[in-house]
Design an enzyme around this catalytic site. Structure first.
Site, PDB file in Angstrom:
ATOM      1  N   SER A  45     -61.549  46.999 -20.093  1.00 47.18           N
ATOM      2  CA  SER A  45     -63.101  47.955 -20.589  1.00 47.18           C
ATOM      3  C   SER A  45     -63.687  47.738 -22.093  1.00 47.18           C
ATOM      4  CB  SER A  45     -62.497  49.254 -20.776  1.00 47.18           C
ATOM      5  OG  SER A  45     -61.828  49.300 -21.215  1.00 47.18           O
ATOM      6  N   ASP A  83     -54.079  44.241 -20.837  1.00 48.78           N
ATOM      7  CA  ASP A  83     -55.267  44.002 -20.145  1.00 48.78           C
ATOM      8  C   ASP A  83     -54.677  42.134 -19.132  1.00 48.78           C
ATOM      9  OD1 ASP A  83     -56.099  44.909 -17.188  1.00 48.78           O
ATOM     10  OD2 ASP A  83     -57.683  46.091 -18.543  1.00 48.78           O
ATOM     11  N   GLU A 182     -57.520  53.983  -9.489  1.00 45.36           N
ATOM     12  CA  GLU A 182     -59.004  54.179 -10.148  1.00 45.36           C
ATOM     13  C   GLU A 182     -60.002  54.510  -8.732  1.00 45.36           C
ATOM     14  OE1 GLU A 182     -59.911  51.185 -12.627  1.00 45.36           O
ATOM     15  OE2 GLU A 182     -62.293  52.200 -12.735  1.00 45.36           O
TER      16      GLU A 182
END
Ligand code: KIV
Length: 274
Positions: A45, A83, A182
């Site tokens: 992100s 990530d 999510e």
């Protein structure tokens, strides 16, 4: 207390909720670590909230290594999750293990996260066999937005809900120590959390998950381009920053900053020699 994958296992066993937040830099990670968050995710992100891209697809391995290393330097106790960006683990098992290894050796992460369910189970297994713990990520997987048709809640119909359940089982069987859920309906997330032995970390997945994760710019009111329904603003740091920056501009313009106490002095006789 130092957090590890064992802490996650223990928390699941004892029914203790786990906390995870994203961070991308040393100073923010240090504050979160001092507050006692269980885990810090250096999420891809960062492409959106730090680098200003419209999605996460342009984030590179070098970006992730750079930011993971910065976060790791600020952390004493939290579990640092690095990530894996788009296409860093889908081009073959060898690439996946090498790239996961970079997040550990160069980024000093304690584990990695990657998106996908059944289709990446062999990748998860190989990374785990290389002694790198893996957190899986299913439901809405932002790296797949073009395949999914946008940032949409997943698992609302029976077929899609069954697929998410199968994905959850597949990643657990492949050896993942935790799984991010999510944007799935809360009842489905609760069902999956009750089915699995590994903890579920929810984002837009309701209170029935074993833990929660949020992007820190969202929860502190620092990112206003888009605010998903699942975000709660726990404070408004953006406003605090605006206030400070406006005061700085005003005081520089009117000459009230810097004051004597912010300035360095030199001997008058030296000044006279110049
Ligand atoms: O990249 C990220 O920040 C994430 C979280 C939203 C779970 O994957």
């Amino acid at each position: 207390m130092k957090n590890s994958v064992a802490t996650f296992k223990e928390a699941k066993k004892n029914g203790e909720k786990l906390t995870m937040l994203t961070a991308y830099d040393y100073s923010t990670a240090k504050i979160m670590d001092e507050c006692g968050v269980n885990s810090i995710l250096v999420g891809d992100s960062l492409g959106m909230v730090m680098l200003g891209y419209e999605d996460t697809l342009s984030v590179t391995m070098d970006d992730m290594v750079h930011h993971t290393a910065a976060v790791s330097r600020g952390v004493k106790n939290a579990l640092v999750v690095g990530d894996m960006p788009f296409l860093s683990y889908n081009t073959g098992i060898r690439d996946a293990v090498i790239n996961a290894g970079r997040l550990m050796t160069e980024g000093r992460a304690h584990c990695v996260k990657l998106e996908g369910g059944k289709e990446v189970a062999d990748v998860i297994k190989a990374i785990v066999e290389a002694k790198i713990p893996v957190c899986a990520h299913i439901g809405l997987t932002p790296q797949a937005i073009n395949a999914l048709g946008g940032f949409k809640v997943q698992g609302k119909n029976a077929d899609s809900a069954k697929k998410i359940i199968e994905d959850a089982i597949a990643v657990q069987e492949a050896g993942a120590f935790a799984v991010v859920l999510e944007c799935v309906p809360d009842a489905l997330a609760e069902k999956i959390s009750n089915m699995l032995d590994i903890p579920t970390i929810g984002i837009g997945a309701g209170v029935g998950c074993d833990g929660q994760v949020l992007v820190y710019q969202d929860m502190l009111g620092l990112y206003s381009d888009f605010t998903p329904k699942f975000v709660k603003k726990f404070s408004n740091v953006g406003d605090v920053m605006r206030e400070g920056i406006n005061s700085y501009i005003k005081e520089v313009k009117d000459g009230s900053f810097p004051e004597e106490k912010h300035s360095f002095k030199m001997d008058k006789s030296i000044l006279e020699q110049l």
